[in-house]
Write a protein that holds these residues in place. Structure first.
Motif, mmCIF file in Angstrom:
data_model
loop_
_atom_site.group_PDB
_atom_site.id
_atom_site.type_symbol
_atom_site.label_atom_id
_atom_site.label_comp_id
_atom_site.label_asym_id
_atom_site.label_seq_id
_atom_site.Cartn_x
_atom_site.Cartn_y
_atom_site.Cartn_z
ATOM 1 N N VAL A 119 3.191 9.299 -6.912
ATOM 2 C CA VAL A 119 3.959 10.776 -6.821
ATOM 3 C C VAL A 119 5.349 10.501 -7.600
ATOM 4 C CG1 VAL A 119 4.721 12.663 -5.569
ATOM 5 C CG2 VAL A 119 2.684 11.476 -4.937
ATOM 6 N N LEU A 120 5.975 9.413 -7.168
ATOM 7 C CA LEU A 120 7.465 9.436 -7.645
ATOM 8 C C LEU A 120 7.678 8.833 -9.217
ATOM 9 C CD1 LEU A 120 10.269 9.767 -6.457
ATOM 10 C CD2 LEU A 120 10.250 7.385 -5.850
ATOM 11 N N LEU A 121 6.925 7.997 -9.376
ATOM 12 C CA LEU A 121 7.290 7.393 -10.960
ATOM 13 C C LEU A 121 7.018 8.239 -11.988
ATOM 14 C CD1 LEU A 121 6.295 3.637 -10.617
ATOM 15 C CD2 LEU A 121 8.396 4.761 -10.193
ATOM 16 N N PRO A 122 5.618 9.096 -11.845
ATOM 17 C CA PRO A 122 5.525 10.164 -12.974
ATOM 18 C C PRO A 122 6.765 11.167 -12.976
ATOM 19 C CG PRO A 122 3.545 9.734 -11.710
ATOM 20 C CD PRO A 122 4.358 9.166 -11.137
ATOM 21 N N MET A 123 7.080 11.662 -11.817
ATOM 22 C CA MET A 123 8.141 12.541 -11.738
ATOM 23 C C MET A 123 9.227 12.161 -12.288
ATOM 24 S SD MET A 123 10.209 13.948 -8.491
ATOM 25 C CE MET A 123 11.172 12.622 -8.401
ATOM 26 N N MET A 124 10.012 10.777 -12.062
ATOM 27 C CA MET A 124 10.989 10.159 -12.718
ATOM 28 C C MET A 124 10.742 9.779 -14.318
ATOM 29 S SD MET A 124 12.873 10.132 -10.020
ATOM 30 C CE MET A 124 14.392 9.330 -10.941
ATOM 31 N N PHE A 125 9.776 9.499 -14.451
ATOM 32 C CA PHE A 125 9.362 9.530 -16.037
ATOM 33 C C PHE A 125 9.647 10.880 -16.857
ATOM 34 C CE2 PHE A 125 6.546 9.730 -19.746
ATOM 35 C CZ PHE A 125 6.885 8.583 -20.433
ATOM 36 N N PHE A 126 9.090 11.745 -16.344
ATOM 37 C CA PHE A 126 9.294 13.299 -16.843
ATOM 38 C C PHE A 126 10.548 13.722 -16.990
ATOM 39 C CE2 PHE A 126 4.401 13.795 -16.256
ATOM 40 C CZ PHE A 126 3.999 13.727 -17.615
ATOM 41 N N LEU A 144 15.193 6.222 -5.690
ATOM 42 C CA LEU A 144 14.522 5.014 -5.977
ATOM 43 C C LEU A 144 15.090 3.917 -5.226
ATOM 44 C CD1 LEU A 144 14.323 4.887 -10.146
ATOM 45 C CD2 LEU A 144 12.545 5.576 -8.397
ATOM 46 N N ALA A 145 16.263 4.244 -4.935
ATOM 47 C CA ALA A 145 16.878 3.191 -3.881
ATOM 48 C C ALA A 145 16.531 3.426 -2.674
ATOM 49 C CB ALA A 145 18.310 2.951 -3.955
ATOM 50 N N GLN A 146 16.148 4.544 -1.940
ATOM 51 C CA GLN A 146 15.693 4.773 -0.758
ATOM 52 C C GLN A 146 14.112 4.167 -0.664
ATOM 53 O OE1 GLN A 146 16.384 9.130 -0.610
ATOM 54 N NE2 GLN A 146 17.805 8.927 1.000
ATOM 55 N N PHE A 147 13.263 4.671 -1.499
ATOM 56 C CA PHE A 147 11.901 4.298 -1.371
ATOM 57 C C PHE A 147 11.723 2.750 -1.685
ATOM 58 C CE2 PHE A 147 11.502 8.567 -1.623
ATOM 59 C CZ PHE A 147 10.492 8.940 -0.719
ATOM 60 N N TYR A 148 12.320 2.137 -2.479
ATOM 61 C CA TYR A 148 11.866 0.868 -2.813
ATOM 62 C C TYR A 148 12.980 -0.027 -2.524
ATOM 63 C CZ TYR A 148 8.717 3.081 -6.116
ATOM 64 O OH TYR A 148 7.826 3.818 -6.622
ATOM 65 N N PRO A 149 12.650 -1.345 -1.958
ATOM 66 C CA PRO A 149 13.528 -2.340 -1.427
ATOM 67 C C PRO A 149 14.024 -3.099 -3.062
ATOM 68 C CG PRO A 149 11.141 -3.261 -1.111
ATOM 69 C CD PRO A 149 11.207 -1.601 -1.509
ATOM 70 N N LYS A 150 14.908 -3.826 -2.604
ATOM 71 C CA LYS A 150 15.474 -4.583 -3.829
ATOM 72 C C LYS A 150 14.547 -5.297 -4.579
ATOM 73 C CE LYS A 150 20.170 -4.793 -1.815
ATOM 74 N NZ LYS A 150 21.587 -5.719 -1.679
ATOM 75 N N VAL A 175 0.824 -1.405 -0.136
ATOM 76 C CA VAL A 175 -0.026 0.113 0.034
ATOM 77 C C VAL A 175 1.038 1.149 -0.105
ATOM 78 C CG1 VAL A 175 -1.775 1.488 1.428
ATOM 79 C CG2 VAL A 175 -2.092 -1.162 0.934
ATOM 80 N N ALA A 176 2.034 1.323 0.839
ATOM 81 C CA ALA A 176 2.688 2.347 1.043
ATOM 82 C C ALA A 176 3.740 2.666 -0.432
ATOM 83 C CB ALA A 176 3.806 2.205 2.253
ATOM 84 N N LEU A 177 3.940 1.536 -1.189
ATOM 85 C CA LEU A 177 4.666 1.646 -2.164
ATOM 86 C C LEU A 177 3.818 2.181 -3.558
ATOM 87 C CD1 LEU A 177 6.959 -1.539 -2.331
ATOM 88 C CD2 LEU A 177 7.794 0.907 -1.889
ATOM 89 N N ARG A 178 2.507 1.849 -3.387
ATOM 90 C CA ARG A 178 1.586 2.165 -4.475
ATOM 91 C C ARG A 178 1.476 4.003 -4.386
ATOM 92 N NH1 ARG A 178 -1.278 -2.784 -3.799
ATOM 93 N NH2 ARG A 178 -2.559 -1.957 -2.081
#
Length: 231
Positions: free
Chosen positions: A52-59, A165-171, A44-47
């Motif tokens: 927020v994060l993935l659109p920013m990284m995409f743009f 990305l490394a901070q927010f997502y586990p391996k 739930v937290a990762l969703r």
């Protein structure tokens, strides 16, 4: 000792031995349940983070590749207007990658020292400003200096983005986020050429050359998107 007493003692021993095993089984059920709850909470937290994060990284990735490659579309007219030789153009192009290579490691340490969020916000805003300033190129020196600084800025954005990305997502969850960044480069390739052609057609508007409009509009668009996500 009678046979009945012996049977009674044996059953008592078996009962005592079985108690720890029963307790372990009882404790294992809530532990498993707790693990499932933790996994659900993580998902739930990762969703929420991904929204927020993935659109920013995409743009960021898309406009990084657009800003990196727009020089090739502006080259013919830019070289003619400024009198740059093929050697001058090659030197400026190479300085971009020199800045990128030199800046990526120090930027990673800066991101770790000051925090990925603030460093990424600062460096992406700087990158948008530097890209827009390409419209002010007037000679070989300014061309080479701006390409070098753009390489430094984009290397910092790249390393800080990876750090975020490394901070927010586990391996085990990093495949999709990093895939989004890779796909952004492919998407930029689809739109970069038609966008550059349209902007170059503004040649003469406002007394500016087409390549100046190209750097101004693409740089300001990058800056607007990056500021919006960084604030």
């Amino acid at each position: 000792m009678s046979r009945d007493n012996a049977d009674g003692d044996q059953s008592t021993v078996e009962h005592v031995i079985s108690l720890p095993e029963a307790a372990m089984k009882e404790q294992a059920v809530p532990a498993a349940g707790h693990g499932d709850d933790a996994s659900r909470e993580l998902n739930v937290a990762l969703r929420k983070v991904s929204i927020v994060l993935l659109p920013m990284m995409f743009f960021c990735g898309t406009f990084a590749y657009i800003d990196k490659g727009n020089l090739s579309f502006a080259a013919v007219k830019l070289n003619a207007d400024l009198g740059l030789s093929p050697v001058d153009y090659g030197l400026g192009s190479g300085l971009f990658y020199l800045g990128f290579a030199v800046g990526i490691l120090p930027s990673t340490f800066m991101s770790m020292r000051y925090g990925a969020r603030w460093w990424l916000g600062f460096i992406t805003i700087a990158w948008g400003i530097i890209s827009s300033c390409h419209a002010l190129i007037s000679n070989k020196t300014s061309f080479c200096v701006l390409r070098l600084f753009l390489g430094l800025a984009e290397s910092a954005g790249s390393s800080a983005g990876g750090h975020v990305l490394a901070q927010f997502y586990p391996k085990s969850k990093r495949a999709i986020p990093f895939t989004v960044v890779i796909v952004s480069s492919m998407v930029s390739g689809i739109f970069a050429a038609p966008l550059a052609a349209g902007l170059m057609s503004l040649h003469g508007r406002g007394g500016l050359s087409g390549w100046q409009w190209l750097f101004i509009i693409e740089g300001e668009t990058s800056l607007l998107i990056l500021v919006t996500y960084s604030v």
